[in-house]
Design a protein around this motif. Structure first.
Motif, mmCIF file in Angstrom:
data_model
loop_
_atom_site.group_PDB
_atom_site.id
_atom_site.type_symbol
_atom_site.label_atom_id
_atom_site.label_comp_id
_atom_site.label_asym_id
_atom_site.label_seq_id
_atom_site.Cartn_x
_atom_site.Cartn_y
_atom_site.Cartn_z
ATOM 1 N N VAL A 53 0.861 -1.184 0.000
ATOM 2 C CA VAL A 53 0.000 0.000 0.000
ATOM 3 C C VAL A 53 0.894 1.229 0.000
ATOM 4 O O VAL A 53 1.857 1.303 0.782
ATOM 5 N N CYS A 54 0.601 2.175 -0.872
ATOM 6 C CA CYS A 54 1.403 3.395 -0.980
ATOM 7 C C CYS A 54 0.559 4.607 -0.626
ATOM 8 O O CYS A 54 -0.489 4.841 -1.237
ATOM 9 N N TYR A 55 1.028 5.380 0.353
ATOM 10 C CA TYR A 55 0.322 6.587 0.793
ATOM 11 C C TYR A 55 0.953 7.845 0.190
ATOM 12 O O TYR A 55 1.129 8.843 0.877
ATOM 13 N N SER A 56 1.265 7.795 -1.086
ATOM 14 C CA SER A 56 1.872 8.951 -1.752
ATOM 15 C C SER A 56 1.565 8.917 -3.234
ATOM 16 O O SER A 56 1.962 7.973 -3.930
ATOM 17 N N SER A 57 0.881 9.948 -3.733
ATOM 18 C CA SER A 57 0.632 10.043 -5.172
ATOM 19 C C SER A 57 1.950 10.162 -5.934
ATOM 20 O O SER A 57 2.097 9.625 -7.037
ATOM 21 N N THR A 58 2.904 10.882 -5.354
ATOM 22 C CA THR A 58 4.207 11.043 -5.999
ATOM 23 C C THR A 58 4.892 9.696 -6.192
ATOM 24 O O THR A 58 5.349 9.363 -7.284
ATOM 25 N N LEU A 59 4.949 8.899 -5.144
ATOM 26 C CA LEU A 59 5.646 7.618 -5.224
ATOM 27 C C LEU A 59 4.880 6.602 -6.050
ATOM 28 O O LEU A 59 5.489 5.766 -6.739
ATOM 29 N N ILE A 60 3.547 6.651 -6.012
ATOM 30 C CA ILE A 60 2.761 5.718 -6.825
ATOM 31 C C ILE A 60 3.072 5.921 -8.306
ATOM 32 O O ILE A 60 3.228 4.969 -9.066
ATOM 33 N N GLY A 61 3.172 7.179 -8.716
ATOM 34 C CA GLY A 61 3.502 7.457 -10.109
ATOM 35 C C GLY A 61 4.834 6.853 -10.507
ATOM 36 O O GLY A 61 4.989 6.330 -11.626
ATOM 37 N N ILE A 62 5.801 6.911 -9.604
ATOM 38 C CA ILE A 62 7.121 6.347 -9.887
ATOM 39 C C ILE A 62 7.059 4.823 -9.923
ATOM 40 O O ILE A 62 7.701 4.174 -10.759
ATOM 41 N N ILE A 63 6.274 4.237 -9.028
ATOM 42 C CA ILE A 63 6.115 2.775 -9.010
ATOM 43 C C ILE A 63 5.572 2.281 -10.349
ATOM 44 O O ILE A 63 6.050 1.295 -10.920
ATOM 45 N N PHE A 73 -1.380 -3.201 -3.766
ATOM 46 C CA PHE A 73 -2.739 -3.569 -3.355
ATOM 47 C C PHE A 73 -3.600 -2.333 -3.157
ATOM 48 O O PHE A 73 -4.762 -2.287 -3.534
ATOM 49 N N GLY A 74 -3.018 -1.303 -2.536
ATOM 50 C CA GLY A 74 -3.829 -0.146 -2.188
ATOM 51 C C GLY A 74 -3.076 1.166 -2.316
ATOM 52 O O GLY A 74 -1.875 1.205 -2.571
ATOM 53 N N ARG A 75 -3.813 2.229 -2.144
ATOM 54 C CA ARG A 75 -3.313 3.589 -2.329
ATOM 55 C C ARG A 75 -3.942 4.507 -1.295
ATOM 56 O O ARG A 75 -4.917 4.158 -0.626
ATOM 57 N N THR A 76 -3.378 5.701 -1.184
ATOM 58 C CA THR A 76 -4.007 6.721 -0.364
ATOM 59 C C THR A 76 -5.334 7.133 -1.003
ATOM 60 O O THR A 76 -5.458 7.192 -2.239
ATOM 61 N N ALA A 77 -6.324 7.420 -0.185
ATOM 62 C CA ALA A 77 -7.655 7.747 -0.704
ATOM 63 C C ALA A 77 -7.652 9.041 -1.503
ATOM 64 O O ALA A 77 -8.518 9.240 -2.367
ATOM 65 N N ASN A 78 -6.698 9.934 -1.215
ATOM 66 C CA ASN A 78 -6.643 11.209 -1.938
ATOM 67 C C ASN A 78 -5.628 11.174 -3.087
ATOM 68 O O ASN A 78 -5.133 12.211 -3.513
ATOM 69 N N CYS A 79 -5.358 9.995 -3.602
ATOM 70 C CA CYS A 79 -4.405 9.840 -4.695
ATOM 71 C C CYS A 79 -4.930 10.512 -5.965
ATOM 72 O O CYS A 79 -6.087 10.310 -6.350
#
Length: 320
Positions: A53-63, A73-79
């Motif tokens: 689970v990633c709580y960062s829109s910045t890091l999710i984009g890089i992933i 599996f999951g993300r921050t709700a404010n992604c």
């Protein structure tokens, strides 16, 4: 954009231990460094995580850019990264859904430096490891961020090296832009990050690093944590101001700012500063945008790669 970390959280963030290091970019020799075990941010990995689970829109984009989204599996709700919409919303960095994480056997949580210290503690208390990876503020921290993120997903050789290579490739693109304007005199520039005039691109921000690569001298380079008062702005006399749309009218409404060259000479330029929240292609887009604002005679439309300047931005008036 600005989030102040507590002293406890800053202590957590300042140390990245990524062992074993594989010497990113050491040449063509075969690297036999094993991927595991590897330690990142105090968390020891004996194998790749499968439910992250990633709580960062910045890091999710890089992933996603690195191709590791299948392990998410999951993300921050404010992604705000649209490609991640199908991931499970698991609360926010300030209020993570800890029971949801535990109930779904999440084996790793990744966050950036905006996560609250109490959130880290509440997740760890459930036995779920948390790796906090600060967002980049310059070249070295960009490589560190990508390398650490890669090591989390694919280990201290494969993942770490891949992350380093992508980060170095990004800065190679920034260097290409920089070479185009390196013989030009830099403009004394102030970059305002927030519409309410409370946050500036100080010297410890990635925006500042990009500004100085693209032909600007950051008048707020000696300040930290986005803090730069309007009185400082008056004293620094910037020739150019780059700010979110609508900020120019707010500046002109303040009598204390009368006489600033950027205002007197109508050199306040609107730019969506959230582009830098994407520390992948967004950084490159922001760099081309800044370079065109500061040096339009050199950064002409025919040399800007397609998609780097949005159509509505092309209508803006740039420096003479």
């Amino acid at each position: 954009m600005k989030k102040k970390a507590t002293a406890l959280l800053m202590a957590l963030l300042t140390v990245f231990s990524i062992l074993p290091l594989s010497g990113c970019g050491d040449g063509d020799d075969v690297d036999n460094t094993p991927n595991y075990p590897v330690e990142v941010g105090g968390v020891k990995f004996v194998g790749a995580p499968s439910k992250v689970v990633c709580y960062s829109s910045t890091l999710i984009g890089i992933i996603y850019a690195m191709g590791y989204e299948k392990q998410l599996f999951g993300r921050t709700a404010n992604c705000d990264y649209k490609e991640a919409d199908d991931l499970k919303a698991c609360g926010t960095p300030d209020n993570p859904s800890v029971d949801l994480l535990f109930g779904n056997n999440v084996d790793l949580v990744i966050a950036d430096d905006t996560i609250a210290a109490k959130s880290v503690k509440s997740i760890q208390e459930k036995g779920i490891p948390v790796v906090v990876i600060p967002r980049a503020t310059g070249r070295a921290s960009m490589v560190e961020m990508y390398g650490a993120l890669g090591a989390c997903f694919k280990g201290g050789n494969t993942g770490y090296n891949k992350g380093c290579q992508i980060a170095n490739d990004l800065f190679a693109q920034l260097d290409d832009i920089s070479r185009l304007v390196e013989t030009e005199a830099p403009w004394n520039t102030c970059v305002i990050l927030s519409s309410d005039l409370t946050e500036f691109a100080t010297g410890d921000t990635l925006v500042s690093a990009v500004l100085e690569l693209t032909g600007g001298f950051n008048v707020a380079r000696d300040s930290m944590q986005g803090e730069y008062a309007l009185s400082d702005l008056m004293r620094s006399d910037p020739d150019v101001i780059i700010a979110p749309p609508g900020v120019e009218m707010r500046l002109r409404a303040k009598s204390s700012l009368v006489g600033i060259p950027a205002l007197d000479n109508f050199r306040v330029y609107a730019m969506d500063m959230t582009v830098f929240d994407d520390q992948y292609q967004g950084v490159i887009k922001g760099a081309w945008r800044m370079a065109k604002i500061l040096h339009p005679d050199i950064i002409t439309d025919d040399i800007i790669p397609e998609g780097m300047i949005e159509p509505e931005e092309e209508e803006d008036v740039f420096l003479d």
